[in-house]
Design a protein around this motif. Structure first.
Motif, PDB file in Angstrom:
ATOM      1  N   GLU A 155       3.345   7.412   5.569  1.00  0.00           N
ATOM      2  CA  GLU A 155       2.818   8.644   4.983  1.00  0.00           C
ATOM      3  C   GLU A 155       2.391   8.419   3.529  1.00  0.00           C
ATOM      4  OE1 GLU A 155       3.772  13.409   4.997  1.00  0.00           O
ATOM      5  OE2 GLU A 155       5.199  11.992   5.876  1.00  0.00           O
ATOM      6  N   ARG A 156       3.189   7.688   2.768  1.00  0.00           N
ATOM      7  CA  ARG A 156       2.801   7.362   1.388  1.00  0.00           C
ATOM      8  C   ARG A 156       1.535   6.511   1.375  1.00  0.00           C
ATOM      9  NH1 ARG A 156       8.323   6.021   0.889  1.00  0.00           N
ATOM     10  NH2 ARG A 156       7.767   3.815   0.732  1.00  0.00           N
ATOM     11  N   ALA A 157       1.450   5.558   2.301  1.00  0.00           N
ATOM     12  CA  ALA A 157       0.272   4.694   2.366  1.00  0.00           C
ATOM     13  C   ALA A 157      -0.989   5.509   2.640  1.00  0.00           C
ATOM     14  CB  ALA A 157       0.468   3.634   3.449  1.00  0.00           C
ATOM     15  N   LEU A 158      -0.921   6.439   3.587  1.00  0.00           N
ATOM     16  CA  LEU A 158      -2.085   7.272   3.894  1.00  0.00           C
ATOM     17  C   LEU A 158      -2.484   8.128   2.697  1.00  0.00           C
ATOM     18  CD1 LEU A 158      -1.296   8.313   7.562  1.00  0.00           C
ATOM     19  CD2 LEU A 158      -3.271   6.986   6.780  1.00  0.00           C
ATOM     20  N   ASP A 159      -1.506   8.608   1.956  1.00  0.00           N
ATOM     21  CA  ASP A 159      -1.817   9.394   0.764  1.00  0.00           C
ATOM     22  C   ASP A 159      -2.487   8.521  -0.292  1.00  0.00           C
ATOM     23  OD1 ASP A 159      -1.616  11.944  -0.711  1.00  0.00           O
ATOM     24  OD2 ASP A 159      -0.316  10.793  -2.035  1.00  0.00           O
ATOM     25  N   ASN A 160      -1.982   7.312  -0.489  1.00  0.00           N
ATOM     26  CA  ASN A 160      -2.603   6.400  -1.452  1.00  0.00           C
ATOM     27  C   ASN A 160      -4.023   6.043  -1.039  1.00  0.00           C
ATOM     28  OD1 ASN A 160      -0.416   6.281  -3.193  1.00  0.00           O
ATOM     29  ND2 ASN A 160       0.520   4.541  -2.146  1.00  0.00           N
TER      30      ASN A 160
ATOM     31  N   ILE B 238       0.814  -1.204   0.000  1.00  0.00           N
ATOM     32  CA  ILE B 238       0.000   0.000   0.000  1.00  0.00           C
ATOM     33  C   ILE B 238       0.857   1.267   0.000  1.00  0.00           C
ATOM     34  CG2 ILE B 238      -0.243   0.070   2.521  1.00  0.00           C
ATOM     35  CD1 ILE B 238      -2.831   1.120  -0.197  1.00  0.00           C
ATOM     36  N   SER B 239       2.106   1.169   0.423  1.00  0.00           N
ATOM     37  CA  SER B 239       2.969   2.347   0.400  1.00  0.00           C
ATOM     38  C   SER B 239       3.494   2.650  -1.000  1.00  0.00           C
ATOM     39  CB  SER B 239       4.150   2.165   1.367  1.00  0.00           C
ATOM     40  OG  SER B 239       5.086   1.232   0.873  1.00  0.00           O
ATOM     41  N   ARG B 240       3.291   1.710  -1.936  1.00  0.00           N
ATOM     42  CA  ARG B 240       3.813   1.886  -3.300  1.00  0.00           C
ATOM     43  C   ARG B 240       2.758   1.682  -4.379  1.00  0.00           C
ATOM     44  NH1 ARG B 240       9.320   1.952  -3.006  1.00  0.00           N
ATOM     45  NH2 ARG B 240      10.229   1.236  -1.048  1.00  0.00           N
ATOM     46  N   TRP B 241       1.552   1.297  -3.979  1.00  0.00           N
ATOM     47  CA  TRP B 241       0.519   0.953  -4.958  1.00  0.00           C
ATOM     48  C   TRP B 241      -0.736   1.778  -4.723  1.00  0.00           C
ATOM     49  CZ3 TRP B 241      -4.340  -1.094  -3.805  1.00  0.00           C
ATOM     50  CH2 TRP B 241      -5.109  -1.507  -4.915  1.00  0.00           C
TER      51      TRP B 241
END
Length: 201
Positions: free
Chosen positions: A119-124, A92-95
């Protein structure tokens, strides 16, 4: 040990098998029923669900039994869990999917990610949400009440404020672990959520 390798058969036997399991099917059934009921109360029609870090598939079992018309998609970072329980292998942090979902479930996932990945996961998640997010993540304030016999303590522990500041980019807090997407039709009265009117703006 890299996370996908860590979440192997041994990990699942330790935390998801026997009397010491982290979550039982009956517990998740009550939780899923509550989330489904609150979604209806808030005016969010659940037609699609994304389960992030779906584990043994307990949420999927509930939806298949009680809401079979809902389009359900489950992802996992663990190759073992994907093969054993039938999830898509995704980080989820990259997809990020192209579609948006009425409900995103992110249950005990983010504490396994470092700050940048979380943080990337929450944005995704925020970009894929159009209704509700159900989020459970251990924070520093939770440590005194954490059941150490059932819990995996090899996690990243952050403050609640850390999560709220990043969730606020895409969501407003509803309560009981639920966050409303800023794209959603949800309207809360002042006392229905934590600072509901202010956080909605």
């Amino acid at each position: 040990m890299p996370a996908p390798m860590r979440f192997d058969a041994r990990y699942y036997r330790r935390f998801y098998g026997g009397p010491g399991k982290t979550h039982s099917a009956s517990e998740i059934a009550r939780l899923a029923a509550g989330v489904d009921g609150l979604a209806a109360w808030l005016g969010v029609e659940l037609r699609s669900v994304l389960d992030v870090g779906a584990g043994t598939g307990l949420w999927r079992s509930w939806f298949r039994r009680h809401r079979p018309e809902v389009r359900y998609r489950s992802i996992e970072v663990s190759p073992y869990a994907c093969e054993r329980y039938g999830h898509e292998l995704r980080d989820i942090s990259r997809w990020r999917a192209r579609e948006r979902f009425d409900l995103v479930v992110c249950h005990s996932v983010l504490q396994y990610l470092d700050d940048a990945a979380a943080e990337r996961a929450l944005d995704n998640i925020g970009r894929m949400s159009r209704g509700l997010l159900y989020l459970e993540a251990v924070t520093r304030s939770d440590l005194p009440i954490l059941d150490l016999d059932k819990s995996d303590t090899q996690i990243h522990v952050r403050s609640g404020a850390w999560y709220r500041s990043r969730l606020g980019r895409h969501f407003f807090q509803v309560g009981a672990g639920l966050w409303g997407s800023r794209r959603s039709p949800i309207q809360l009265f002042d006392l229905e959520g934590p600072g509901a009117l202010e956080s909605r703006r």
